[in-house]
Design a protein around this motif. Structure first.
Motif, PDB file in Angstrom:
ATOM      1  N   SER A   7      -6.217   5.328  -3.385  1.00 55.78           N
ATOM      2  CA  SER A   7      -5.448   5.175  -2.155  1.00 55.78           C
ATOM      3  C   SER A   7      -6.118   4.101  -1.308  1.00 55.78           C
ATOM      4  O   SER A   7      -7.287   3.765  -1.496  1.00 55.78           O
ATOM      5  N   THR A   8      -5.371   3.571  -0.362  1.00 59.97           N
ATOM      6  CA  THR A   8      -5.915   2.529   0.511  1.00 59.97           C
ATOM      7  C   THR A   8      -7.113   3.041   1.287  1.00 59.97           C
ATOM      8  O   THR A   8      -8.138   2.348   1.384  1.00 59.97           O
ATOM      9  N   GLU A   9      -7.035   4.275   1.804  1.00 62.52           N
ATOM     10  CA  GLU A   9      -8.144   4.835   2.574  1.00 62.52           C
ATOM     11  C   GLU A   9      -9.367   5.050   1.693  1.00 62.52           C
ATOM     12  O   GLU A   9     -10.484   4.690   2.066  1.00 62.52           O
ATOM     13  N   ALA A  11     -10.104   3.532  -1.096  1.00 64.03           N
ATOM     14  CA  ALA A  11     -10.628   2.218  -1.471  1.00 64.03           C
ATOM     15  C   ALA A  11     -11.416   1.585  -0.325  1.00 64.03           C
ATOM     16  O   ALA A  11     -12.487   1.013  -0.545  1.00 64.03           O
ATOM     17  N   ALA A  12     -10.926   1.717   0.887  1.00 63.56           N
ATOM     18  CA  ALA A  12     -11.613   1.129   2.049  1.00 63.56           C
ATOM     19  C   ALA A  12     -12.945   1.826   2.306  1.00 63.56           C
ATOM     20  O   ALA A  12     -13.960   1.161   2.579  1.00 63.56           O
ATOM     21  N   THR A  46     -12.868   6.027  -7.636  1.00 63.12           N
ATOM     22  CA  THR A  46     -13.831   5.074  -7.070  1.00 63.12           C
ATOM     23  C   THR A  46     -14.591   4.314  -8.148  1.00 63.12           C
ATOM     24  O   THR A  46     -15.133   3.242  -7.869  1.00 63.12           O
TER      25      THR A  46
END
Length: 159
Positions: A7-9, A11-12, A46
């Motif tokens: 997800s974007t979160e 990954a960030a 991850t």
């Protein structure tokens, strides 16, 4: 196993950990620890992010992740109880202690109780050999484990 994209979160947050630690010499293990600290475990999604950032193959990252027992594949319970299974503790009865703990919480090694209170993990030497059998609860070592101390641990976990 097909890996789902992160997800974007996720990954960030993973990128932030990597950014902080990637300039260390041999950064893979510190990054895996950082990711586990960030999420409470190392999400499978991850691993490709870490591999790409460090210019490693996914297999290399997966190999390190699965080799070390300290990296969790799933979120841990509110408390983590590690019971030493090294030779000195075994000679002082750690197998019987582990059996009592498993029975008391209704879980085995690498499992979390249904209420999410405790995750039980084996560990292979806490350096407390003179006080065997030994365990660690949430980072605090406990020596000379016996039935009374197991009851104290259970009470602390449930409170």
């Amino acid at each position: 196993m097909v890996m789902q994209p992160a997800s974007t979160e996720l990954a960030a947050r993973t990128a932030a950990v990597i950014s902080e630690l990637k300039n260390l010499e041999g950064p893979l293990i510190p990054i895996l620890h950082g990711v586990q600290e960030e999420f409470g475990y190392v999400p499978q999604e991850t691993l490709p992010i870490i591999a790409e950032a460090l210019n490693l193959s996914r297999a290399e990252v997966h190999g390190v992740f699965t080799f070390y027992h300290d990296f969790r594949h799933h979120p841990a319970g509110r408390h983590v109880l590690k019971v030493c299974q090294a030779e000195a503790c075994q000679s002082m009865g750690s197998d019987a202690i582990a059996a009592q703990i498993k029975q008391k919480f209704g879980i085995g090694f690498h499992e979390t109780s249904k209420d999410g209170a405790v995750t039980l993990e084996p560990i292979y030497c806490l350096g407390l050999c003179a006080c065997a059998p030994a365990a660690m609860l949430d980072g605090e070592v406990i020596g000379r484990l016996d039935a009374d101390k197991i009851d104290e641990i259970a009470e602390e976990i449930r409170s």
